[in-house]
Design an enzyme around this catalytic site. Sequence first.
Site, mmCIF file in Angstrom:
data_model
loop_
_atom_site.group_PDB
_atom_site.id
_atom_site.type_symbol
_atom_site.label_atom_id
_atom_site.label_comp_id
_atom_site.label_asym_id
_atom_site.label_seq_id
_atom_site.Cartn_x
_atom_site.Cartn_y
_atom_site.Cartn_z
ATOM 1 N N ARG A 131 14.774 -22.684 -56.088
ATOM 2 C CA ARG A 131 15.877 -21.902 -54.678
ATOM 3 C C ARG A 131 15.585 -22.226 -53.559
ATOM 4 O O ARG A 131 17.321 -22.152 -53.235
ATOM 5 C CB ARG A 131 16.175 -20.701 -55.339
ATOM 6 N N LEU A 147 10.708 -18.590 -61.187
ATOM 7 C CA LEU A 147 9.531 -19.586 -61.315
ATOM 8 C C LEU A 147 10.683 -20.798 -61.133
ATOM 9 O O LEU A 147 10.402 -22.324 -61.677
ATOM 10 C CB LEU A 147 8.733 -19.757 -62.644
ATOM 11 N N SER A 205 1.369 -8.138 -52.754
ATOM 12 C CA SER A 205 1.562 -9.662 -52.690
ATOM 13 C C SER A 205 3.127 -10.417 -51.619
ATOM 14 O O SER A 205 2.619 -12.038 -51.151
ATOM 15 C CB SER A 205 1.506 -11.319 -53.474
ATOM 16 N N THR A 214 -5.517 -13.225 -52.026
ATOM 17 C CA THR A 214 -3.874 -13.700 -52.554
ATOM 18 C C THR A 214 -2.897 -12.647 -52.923
ATOM 19 O O THR A 214 -1.384 -12.275 -53.480
ATOM 20 C CB THR A 214 -3.791 -14.298 -53.670
ATOM 21 N N THR A 254 1.108 -13.085 -64.608
ATOM 22 C CA THR A 254 1.979 -12.855 -63.667
ATOM 23 C C THR A 254 3.899 -12.129 -64.014
ATOM 24 O O THR A 254 4.177 -11.607 -63.329
ATOM 25 C CB THR A 254 1.834 -14.164 -63.348
ATOM 26 N N CYS A 276 9.576 -52.885 -65.527
ATOM 27 C CA CYS A 276 8.738 -52.602 -66.913
ATOM 28 C C CYS A 276 9.541 -53.543 -67.952
ATOM 29 O O CYS A 276 10.765 -54.238 -67.588
ATOM 30 C CB CYS A 276 9.805 -51.033 -66.979
ATOM 31 N N GLY A 332 -2.558 -16.315 -61.863
ATOM 32 C CA GLY A 332 -2.954 -15.337 -60.866
ATOM 33 C C GLY A 332 -4.607 -15.675 -61.029
ATOM 34 O O GLY A 332 -4.982 -16.859 -61.463
ATOM 35 N N GLU A 341 15.143 -51.091 -59.709
ATOM 36 C CA GLU A 341 14.610 -53.120 -59.833
ATOM 37 C C GLU A 341 16.206 -52.548 -59.804
ATOM 38 O O GLU A 341 17.346 -53.834 -59.508
ATOM 39 C CB GLU A 341 13.924 -53.807 -60.215
ATOM 40 N N ASP A 391 4.845 -9.444 -61.697
ATOM 41 C CA ASP A 391 6.412 -9.899 -60.917
ATOM 42 C C ASP A 391 7.577 -10.663 -61.984
ATOM 43 O O ASP A 391 8.989 -10.001 -61.324
ATOM 44 C CB ASP A 391 5.534 -11.248 -60.539
#
Length: 375
Positions: A214, A211, A175, A168, A203, A78, A305, A52, A207
């Site tokens: 990118r 997270l 994977s 998976t 995980t 609000c 996983g 607003e 790996d």
Amino acid sequence: MPKSTLERALQLAATARHNCPPNPAVGCIVVNADATILGQGSTQSAGGPHAEIMALRDAQTKGHSVKGATAYVTLEPCAHHGRTGPCCDALIAAGIQKVVATNTDPNPLVAGQGFARLRAAGIEVEVLPPGDPLAVQARDLNIGFFSRMVRKTPWVRMKVAASLDGKTALTNGLSQWITSTEARADGHAWRARSCAVLTGIGTILADDPQLDVRLIQTTRQPHVVIVDSHLRIPLDAKVLCSGRTVYIYTAVANTSKQAELEQRGAKVIHCPQSQTTEAQPAVDLQTMLLDLGRREINELHVEAGQRLNGSLVRHGLVDELLVYLAPKFIGQGRDMAHFGPLVALDKALQLDFSSVELVGPDVRLVARVRGRDDF
């Protein structure tokens, strides 16, 4: 009422989805009696102006008076002092004559008070019926915010990339990559709209993922949440070197490891199950979600996983599935979620498909757990 204006306001709101959490993504358009747009805006990043205020500023910049105008907004303005002042007061001061909104704000600090203050100032207020398609669309856009305000927990979306036969990874854990570059970029867009990405220690150890977001542009990176019952995370894990907020939920007390992790900026939360049938201590996932709600996590994006996925399903904590299916068969491999065995088909997790779309060569399925959005 010109619903096309509200539709445009919803499009504006969607542009804010990646940047504004934990605030809801809201769009606002101010028009005059001839339906000419005087100003428009959307929610800025946390601590910045709401939709607003942006719309009023836009009108002022263009030299337009908004006195007697109508404001179309995708959520109730609000009525409280948070990071910013009350938007309803700004609309009153600007001389707005009418406000059209899609939904009442579920925040207990607002929850109709914004509408009440507008009406008390002589402003006409029109709110869509809850079942109106635009009201549903506006609510879905901020489903995580509604979940946190009503249920006190985030909206839990489980993302899975799998072969057409539901695997998976290979049995050896490989994977990368089952799905296409297009699907991976699309998955990063869903990461970007979340407040936090959740994974398990399995995980992290297998790996060492970043997270982060990118593959698309974003001005805000989601937090990281790790379920690590025995505090096994390596001190040089990539997520600990990113400068982002990292929450580690554990079931054991390890003061020396906790101190080392906290020196690296992580927040370690002791959250064991009070009772467990497992031989080893485990994190209480429901308590974890309540804690994340208190930390203003709206949407929790799960990339884990089969074990952690299975635990979330087994405890009834998953709200939505985001599944990318590649046009390939793997045969033996790792499942999407390990739980069960079930004793009858009617015990299966019941889902309703929200959308089915092609993303590159892959199929993207969005499916909600039946009844989980009934709040």
